[in-house]
Design a protein around this motif. Structure first.
Motif, PDB file in Angstrom:
ATOM      1  N   THR A   1       2.132   8.215 -39.315  1.00 49.95           N
ATOM      2  CA  THR A   1       2.391   7.011 -38.514  1.00 49.95           C
ATOM      3  C   THR A   1       2.602   7.361 -37.047  1.00 49.95           C
ATOM      4  O   THR A   1       2.181   6.609 -36.157  1.00 49.95           O
ATOM      5  CB  THR A   1       3.618   6.275 -39.063  1.00 49.95           C
ATOM      6  OG1 THR A   1       3.447   6.025 -40.453  1.00 49.95           O
ATOM      7  CG2 THR A   1       3.825   4.956 -38.342  1.00 49.95           C
ATOM      8  N   GLU A   2       3.240   8.496 -36.765  1.00 50.27           N
ATOM      9  CA  GLU A   2       3.487   8.875 -35.373  1.00 50.27           C
ATOM     10  C   GLU A   2       2.192   9.209 -34.639  1.00 50.27           C
ATOM     11  O   GLU A   2       2.110   9.000 -33.424  1.00 50.27           O
ATOM     12  CB  GLU A   2       4.439  10.072 -35.326  1.00 50.27           C
ATOM     13  CG  GLU A   2       5.880   9.718 -35.639  1.00 50.27           C
ATOM     14  CD  GLU A   2       6.789  10.915 -35.479  1.00 50.27           C
ATOM     15  OE1 GLU A   2       6.296  12.011 -35.131  1.00 50.27           O
ATOM     16  OE2 GLU A   2       8.008  10.772 -35.690  1.00 50.27           O
ATOM     17  N   ARG A   3       1.201   9.734 -35.350  1.00 44.34           N
ATOM     18  CA  ARG A   3      -0.042  10.069 -34.662  1.00 44.34           C
ATOM     19  C   ARG A   3      -0.838   8.820 -34.291  1.00 44.34           C
ATOM     20  O   ARG A   3      -1.520   8.801 -33.268  1.00 44.34           O
ATOM     21  CB  ARG A   3      -0.892  10.989 -35.563  1.00 44.34           C
ATOM     22  CG  ARG A   3      -0.360  12.412 -35.644  1.00 44.34           C
ATOM     23  CD  ARG A   3      -1.387  13.332 -36.277  1.00 44.34           C
ATOM     24  NE  ARG A   3      -1.667  12.966 -37.661  1.00 44.34           N
ATOM     25  CZ  ARG A   3      -0.950  13.404 -38.714  1.00 44.34           C
ATOM     26  NH1 ARG A   3       0.107  14.175 -38.497  1.00 44.34           N
ATOM     27  NH2 ARG A   3      -1.268  13.057 -39.935  1.00 44.34           N
ATOM     28  N   TYR A   4      -0.780   7.788 -35.120  1.00 42.78           N
ATOM     29  CA  TYR A   4      -1.512   6.550 -34.837  1.00 42.78           C
ATOM     30  C   TYR A   4      -0.557   5.364 -35.023  1.00 42.78           C
ATOM     31  O   TYR A   4      -0.699   4.572 -35.974  1.00 42.78           O
ATOM     32  CB  TYR A   4      -2.724   6.417 -35.766  1.00 42.78           C
ATOM     33  CG  TYR A   4      -3.733   7.519 -35.609  1.00 42.78           C
ATOM     34  CD1 TYR A   4      -4.658   7.499 -34.574  1.00 42.78           C
ATOM     35  CD2 TYR A   4      -3.744   8.603 -36.488  1.00 42.78           C
ATOM     36  CE1 TYR A   4      -5.586   8.510 -34.429  1.00 42.78           C
ATOM     37  CE2 TYR A   4      -4.656   9.617 -36.346  1.00 42.78           C
ATOM     38  CZ  TYR A   4      -5.569   9.574 -35.318  1.00 42.78           C
ATOM     39  OH  TYR A   4      -6.484  10.590 -35.175  1.00 42.78           O
TER      40      TYR A   4
ATOM     41  N   VAL B   1      -7.668  12.669 -40.922  1.00 42.05           N
ATOM     42  CA  VAL B   1      -7.996  13.997 -41.426  1.00 42.05           C
ATOM     43  C   VAL B   1      -9.278  14.513 -40.786  1.00 42.05           C
ATOM     44  O   VAL B   1      -9.382  15.688 -40.393  1.00 42.05           O
ATOM     45  CB  VAL B   1      -8.116  13.959 -42.959  1.00 42.05           C
ATOM     46  CG1 VAL B   1      -8.687  15.266 -43.485  1.00 42.05           C
ATOM     47  CG2 VAL B   1      -6.761  13.676 -43.581  1.00 42.05           C
ATOM     48  N   ALA B   2     -10.271  13.625 -40.672  1.00 41.20           N
ATOM     49  CA  ALA B   2     -11.535  14.050 -40.062  1.00 41.20           C
ATOM     50  C   ALA B   2     -11.328  14.463 -38.610  1.00 41.20           C
ATOM     51  O   ALA B   2     -11.873  15.482 -38.149  1.00 41.20           O
ATOM     52  CB  ALA B   2     -12.553  12.915 -40.153  1.00 41.20           C
ATOM     53  N   ALA B   3     -10.514  13.680 -37.863  1.00 40.65           N
ATOM     54  CA  ALA B   3     -10.264  14.045 -36.468  1.00 40.65           C
ATOM     55  C   ALA B   3      -9.488  15.348 -36.374  1.00 40.65           C
ATOM     56  O   ALA B   3      -9.747  16.196 -35.498  1.00 40.65           O
ATOM     57  CB  ALA B   3      -9.496  12.912 -35.778  1.00 40.65           C
ATOM     58  N   ALA B   4      -8.536  15.596 -37.299  1.00 44.70           N
ATOM     59  CA  ALA B   4      -7.767  16.844 -37.267  1.00 44.70           C
ATOM     60  C   ALA B   4      -8.654  18.047 -37.585  1.00 44.70           C
ATOM     61  O   ALA B   4      -8.546  19.104 -36.952  1.00 44.70           O
ATOM     62  CB  ALA B   4      -6.612  16.740 -38.260  1.00 44.70           C
ATOM     63  N   ARG B   5      -9.526  17.903 -38.565  1.00 47.60           N
ATOM     64  CA  ARG B   5     -10.416  19.008 -38.901  1.00 47.60           C
ATOM     65  C   ARG B   5     -11.372  19.321 -37.756  1.00 47.60           C
ATOM     66  O   ARG B   5     -11.654  20.489 -37.462  1.00 47.60           O
ATOM     67  CB  ARG B   5     -11.192  18.665 -40.166  1.00 47.60           C
ATOM     68  CG  ARG B   5     -10.342  18.667 -41.436  1.00 47.60           C
ATOM     69  CD  ARG B   5     -11.116  18.167 -42.618  1.00 47.60           C
ATOM     70  NE  ARG B   5     -10.276  18.192 -43.834  1.00 47.60           N
ATOM     71  CZ  ARG B   5     -10.666  17.663 -44.988  1.00 47.60           C
ATOM     72  NH1 ARG B   5     -11.852  17.052 -45.101  1.00 47.60           N
ATOM     73  NH2 ARG B   5      -9.865  17.737 -46.035  1.00 47.60           N
ATOM     74  N   LYS B   6     -11.868  18.286 -37.131  1.00 39.51           N
ATOM     75  CA  LYS B   6     -12.771  18.521 -35.999  1.00 39.51           C
ATOM     76  C   LYS B   6     -12.020  19.212 -34.867  1.00 39.51           C
ATOM     77  O   LYS B   6     -12.559  20.119 -34.209  1.00 39.51           O
ATOM     78  CB  LYS B   6     -13.338  17.183 -35.515  1.00 39.51           C
ATOM     79  CG  LYS B   6     -14.391  17.323 -34.449  1.00 39.51           C
ATOM     80  CD  LYS B   6     -14.878  15.955 -33.988  1.00 39.51           C
ATOM     81  CE  LYS B   6     -15.551  15.218 -35.139  1.00 39.51           C
ATOM     82  NZ  LYS B   6     -16.123  13.923 -34.693  1.00 39.51           N
TER      83      LYS B   6
ATOM     84  N   PRO C   1      -2.162  22.137 -35.267  1.00 41.62           N
ATOM     85  CA  PRO C   1      -2.453  21.881 -36.691  1.00 41.62           C
ATOM     86  C   PRO C   1      -1.212  21.576 -37.515  1.00 41.62           C
ATOM     87  O   PRO C   1      -1.326  21.066 -38.628  1.00 41.62           O
ATOM     88  CB  PRO C   1      -3.114  23.181 -37.152  1.00 41.62           C
ATOM     89  CG  PRO C   1      -2.627  24.209 -36.206  1.00 41.62           C
ATOM     90  CD  PRO C   1      -2.447  23.523 -34.879  1.00 41.62           C
ATOM     91  N   ALA C   2      -0.050  21.915 -37.005  1.00 35.53           N
ATOM     92  CA  ALA C   2       1.173  21.601 -37.766  1.00 35.53           C
ATOM     93  C   ALA C   2       1.426  20.123 -37.882  1.00 35.53           C
ATOM     94  O   ALA C   2       2.207  19.707 -38.742  1.00 35.53           O
ATOM     95  CB  ALA C   2       2.364  22.287 -37.109  1.00 35.53           C
ATOM     96  N   ASP C   3       0.794  19.297 -37.024  1.00 36.51           N
ATOM     97  CA  ASP C   3       1.009  17.849 -37.058  1.00 36.51           C
ATOM     98  C   ASP C   3       0.006  17.133 -37.939  1.00 36.51           C
ATOM     99  O   ASP C   3       0.017  15.889 -37.966  1.00 36.51           O
ATOM    100  CB  ASP C   3       0.961  17.274 -35.646  1.00 36.51           C
ATOM    101  CG  ASP C   3       2.106  17.791 -34.791  1.00 36.51           C
ATOM    102  OD1 ASP C   3       3.112  18.225 -35.410  1.00 36.51           O
ATOM    103  OD2 ASP C   3       2.016  17.775 -33.564  1.00 36.51           O
TER     104      ASP C   3
END
Length: 415
Positions: A346-349, A388-393, A411-413
């Motif tokens: 929730t904090e990321r978006y 998840v897709a944005a984090a992997r990219k 990556p810890a977030d």
């Protein structure tokens, strides 16, 4: 719901009594107006009849005077003598003394005879004006409305409808009407919850089908849905509600401490902060509707924003660096640790999940929840898949970049 229903029934009884009193008052007013109009019409008719009787009486008097004059003239011609001066002669036929009358018709006839007798001469015993007045009074006596002797209404009962209206209505708005709508809303919510509890399998099937239609891997296995009461799900639902209540209330002492310096505005500030605090947890548990929000992150998850802020306040701000406040923060962190994963998402978006929380809130009212509930987990899963897709990219780009740029994705977030 029971309190609202009892309040609505009590208010309905009070309003029924008030309406009955008001209706009786209106009927009485209409009846009084009708009787007054009828009495006025009868009085006017009696006045017209009295005037007609008076005109006829005057005409008869004139005829009697003319007949007496002709008789005297004839006697003078025959006898050769003049009429002796003096008062007028009495008429040959005097009115008989009135007999007592018992009925209204007899009394009215007696008054008419009195008028005729008074019109015949001054020695009849009653003047013409008095006789006509008595006739009019007798004609209008039966038309006068009589006030009831045993009126059950008292002064307090007469003022009861107005008092009730002032008590239970504010600017035309009924307070008891609000109780009725609250009871109705509670009954609809309870009925909606019972239906959802019995048809939960069909909601899960709809969520699975919606995931397949939108190209998302379903979170549940395929199974034949049926109407049943899933006791394990009910137990798990109650535990989640209790956990949400504890997570909400564990932050209340911190809100109280933050609003105490505001003095007189502390009450309003606490209300605003508690509302924002409740809305934040609503958004978090909206994101947690998907099982993907509970998966562990790719590294050590950092504490949520409110725990980081509390740590800064209790370790760096002078006057707040107390051991009790720090121990409270550590206990707060242990209580909230199990929901760190959905909080991190929730904090990321925040704004994206806030929009989904608004949709969930608007769809929680009956009967909209029947249609919106199966789609909220699918929408949350889509948002988490994009996360998840944005984090992997970002991780892939950071691995191929230089060391300073490799530290940017954090990556810890992500998970």
């Amino acid at each position: 719901m029971t309190s609202g229903t009892e309040a609505a029934e009590s208010a309905s009884r009070r309003e029924s009594r008030a309406e009955a009193r008001a209706r009786a008052a209106r009927v009485q007013k209409v009846a009084e107006v009708f009787v007054d109009q009828h009495a006025k019409k009868e009085a006017a008719a009696a006045t017209r009849r009295a005037k007609e009787v008076e005109a006829q009486t005057i005409q008869r008097l004139q005829e009697i005077d003319a007949r007496i004059a002709r008789r005297k003239q004839a006697e003078a011609q025959h006898a050769g003598e003049e009429a002796p001066p003096g008062p007028e002669a009495r008429p040959e036929r005097e009115a008989a003394a009135p007999t007592p009358a018992d009925t209204a018709e007899e009394r009215l006839e007696q008054r008419i005879r009195d008028v005729e007798a008074a019109a015949q001469g001054a020695d009849a015993g009653t003047s013409l004006a008095t006789a006509i007045t008595a006739l009019v009074m007798e004609a209008t006596k039966e038309m006068e409305p009589e006030a009831p002797a045993d009126d059950p209404r008292t002064g307090e009962d007469t003022q009861a409808p107005a008092h009730a209206e002032r008590t239970w209505k504010v600017k035309g708005f009924s307070v008891w009407g609000l109780a009725f709508w609250a009871a109705l809303f509670a009954a609809l919510q309870l009925a909606q919850w019972v239906v959802i509890a019995l048809s939960r399998d069909y909601h899960d099937a709809i969520s699975r089908k919606a995931s397949l239609l939108t190209g998302l891997e379903p979170e549940d296995e395929e199974f034949p849905p049926r109407v049943r009461l899933n006791v394990p799900w009910l137990r798990k639902k109650l535990k989640r509600r209790w956990r949400a209540f504890l997570l909400l209330m564990v932050g209340v002492p911190a809100l109280v401490l933050l609003t105490v310096p505001l003095m007189f505005a502390s009450r309003f500030a606490f209300t605003a902060l508690f509302t924002a605090w409740s809305a934040w947890w609503w958004v978090v548990f909206t994101a947690a509707k998907s099982a993907r929000a509970w998966e562990p992150s790719a590294g050590p998850t950092r504490p949520p924003w409110f725990l980081r802020m509390w740590t800064v306040l209790t370790t760096r701000v002078p006057g707040l660096r107390w051991g009790a406040l720090q121990r409270y923060g550590a206990s707060w962190g242990r209580r909230t640790e199990e929901v760190f994963a959905p909080i991190s998402s929730t904090e990321r978006y925040p704004w994206v999940f806030a929009g989904l929380g608004v949709v969930r809130f608007m769809g929680s009212f009956p009967p909209m929840k029947f249609f919106v509930r199966p789609l909220i987990p699918v929408a949350s899963a889509h948002l988490l898949e994009e996360d998840v897709a944005a984090a992997r990219k970002a991780l892939a780009a950071g691995a191929n970049a230089s060391p300073p740029e490799a530290e940017v994705p954090r990556p810890a977030d992500v998970w």
